[in-house]
Design a protein around this motif. Sequence first.
Motif, PDB file in Angstrom:
ATOM      1  N   HIS A 216      94.598  25.964  87.681  1.00 22.81           N
ATOM      2  CA  HIS A 216      95.501  25.384  88.737  1.00 22.81           C
ATOM      3  C   HIS A 216      95.315  24.192  89.017  1.00 22.81           C
ATOM      4  O   HIS A 216      96.346  23.390  89.121  1.00 22.81           O
ATOM      5  N   ALA A 217      94.239  23.489  89.222  1.00 21.23           N
ATOM      6  CA  ALA A 217      94.251  22.051  89.567  1.00 21.23           C
ATOM      7  C   ALA A 217      94.404  21.228  88.670  1.00 21.23           C
ATOM      8  O   ALA A 217      94.844  20.019  89.009  1.00 21.23           O
ATOM      9  N   LEU A 218      94.159  21.373  87.287  1.00 19.61           N
ATOM     10  CA  LEU A 218      94.557  20.454  86.221  1.00 19.61           C
ATOM     11  C   LEU A 218      95.704  20.467  85.833  1.00 19.61           C
ATOM     12  O   LEU A 218      96.544  19.622  85.394  1.00 19.61           O
ATOM     13  N   ARG A 250      90.469  19.154  76.197  1.00 21.79           N
ATOM     14  CA  ARG A 250      91.204  18.410  75.390  1.00 21.79           C
ATOM     15  C   ARG A 250      92.469  17.858  76.246  1.00 21.79           C
ATOM     16  O   ARG A 250      92.821  16.554  75.826  1.00 21.79           O
ATOM     17  N   ALA A 251      93.307  18.556  77.208  1.00 18.20           N
ATOM     18  CA  ALA A 251      94.286  18.006  77.691  1.00 18.20           C
ATOM     19  C   ALA A 251      93.951  16.988  78.932  1.00 18.20           C
ATOM     20  O   ALA A 251      94.965  16.246  79.001  1.00 18.20           O
ATOM     21  N   HIS A 252      92.729  17.321  79.297  1.00 22.64           N
ATOM     22  CA  HIS A 252      92.216  16.251  80.562  1.00 22.64           C
ATOM     23  C   HIS A 252      91.090  15.892  80.235  1.00 22.64           C
ATOM     24  O   HIS A 252      90.112  16.108  81.184  1.00 22.64           O
ATOM     25  N   ALA A 255      89.247  14.134  83.089  1.00 22.50           N
ATOM     26  CA  ALA A 255      89.246  14.967  84.526  1.00 22.50           C
ATOM     27  C   ALA A 255      87.970  16.015  84.283  1.00 22.50           C
ATOM     28  O   ALA A 255      87.729  16.751  85.354  1.00 22.50           O
ATOM     29  N   LEU A 256      87.808  16.492  83.170  1.00 20.83           N
ATOM     30  CA  LEU A 256      87.048  17.598  83.008  1.00 20.83           C
ATOM     31  C   LEU A 256      86.150  17.436  81.755  1.00 20.83           C
ATOM     32  O   LEU A 256      86.356  17.156  80.678  1.00 20.83           O
ATOM     33  N   ARG A 257      84.861  17.747  82.069  1.00 20.14           N
ATOM     34  CA  ARG A 257      83.594  17.856  81.232  1.00 20.14           C
ATOM     35  C   ARG A 257      83.113  19.159  81.132  1.00 20.14           C
ATOM     36  O   ARG A 257      82.672  19.671  82.308  1.00 20.14           O
ATOM     37  N   ILE A 258      83.066  19.853  79.957  1.00 18.33           N
ATOM     38  CA  ILE A 258      82.409  21.045  79.844  1.00 18.33           C
ATOM     39  C   ILE A 258      80.910  20.899  79.136  1.00 18.33           C
ATOM     40  O   ILE A 258      80.802  20.394  78.171  1.00 18.33           O
TER      41      ILE A 258
END
Length: 337
Positions: A216-218, A250-252, A255-258
């Motif tokens: 939702h957020a991304l 990959r798309a963000h 904004a995102l690290r896993i």
Amino acid sequence: MSLLRLATRALRPTCSARQFSTPTPGPAKSSNLPLYLGGAGVVGLATYVYLGGSAAPFSTTSAAPAAKPKPEKSALDPTQFLDLKLKSVEPYNHNTSRFVFELPDGGAALSPVASFVAVRASEGADGAPLDKNGNPVIRPYTPISRPEHEGELVLLIKKYETGVLSKYVHEQLKPGATLSIKGPITKFPYKANEFEHVALIGGGSGITPLYQLLDHALADPTNRTRFTLLYANVSEADVLMREELSALERAHPQALRIVHTLDNPPQGWAGASGYVNRELIKAHVPPAELGDKVKVFVCGPPGQVVALAGKKDGMKQGAIGGILKELGYSEDQVFKF
């Protein structure tokens, strides 16, 4: 795969999971944490193109697509259970499947983020699990289909040998049968850009509310929040929503690290190993000193939640405890699904 691809295959338990781990990056490292104890698309917008002919031969014009109005009300009901027909079952791994249910009148769940649905067997169903008082067993699950996805509600359900409802769903619920579902029920009212950094710590099937929030957020083009997901499992085969999470990363990438961690990593595993411990949190989660700029969400098996953030008090959050308290995080900074 992305949820877009998921929906085309026919198609967010809330926080319930099994005996999962939690790590430190790099080489395997032992931990003194207790063993964790076992316990939750594409929008179907109908359009058409009208090809209108003119008086001139071989001449055609294309009218603009007529978009179907978006639903304004949820097809579900947060005040009462509705029997939803099971459309299909899609095996995910050795103990988890996607269960796709039909929504009334082709509507959408319109689930607020973050939210869950309450699930029980339909009244009178053969083998319906009951508690010791003879009441239907009810469990919470987070849909993995997007809130606006029309016509279907998708639940990712893991089978536990001690889970009476999950065993019932896996062993007795077949396409064409119904399951009784109530919701959506809000757990945490997420607001865009309320925090500078959000850390999500999950184990096993506890990934579903964390994925719901991330997806939702991304998807919001105005998002400025940075997210870190620390996701623990027993083995590589137990990792859920892996393709969808990878697609989001990959798309963000900014904004995102896993960070994945496994109890039993295979040879050549590039992620972390062991429990989500102090070292892993300190390496990847912003410090508590940042105050209301940082928020930590936790969802996993009860043992993991207790070790990381303290025991919940029924449906209430309960006092902050565990590793996050030791690292200085306050009750206002931590939310336990």
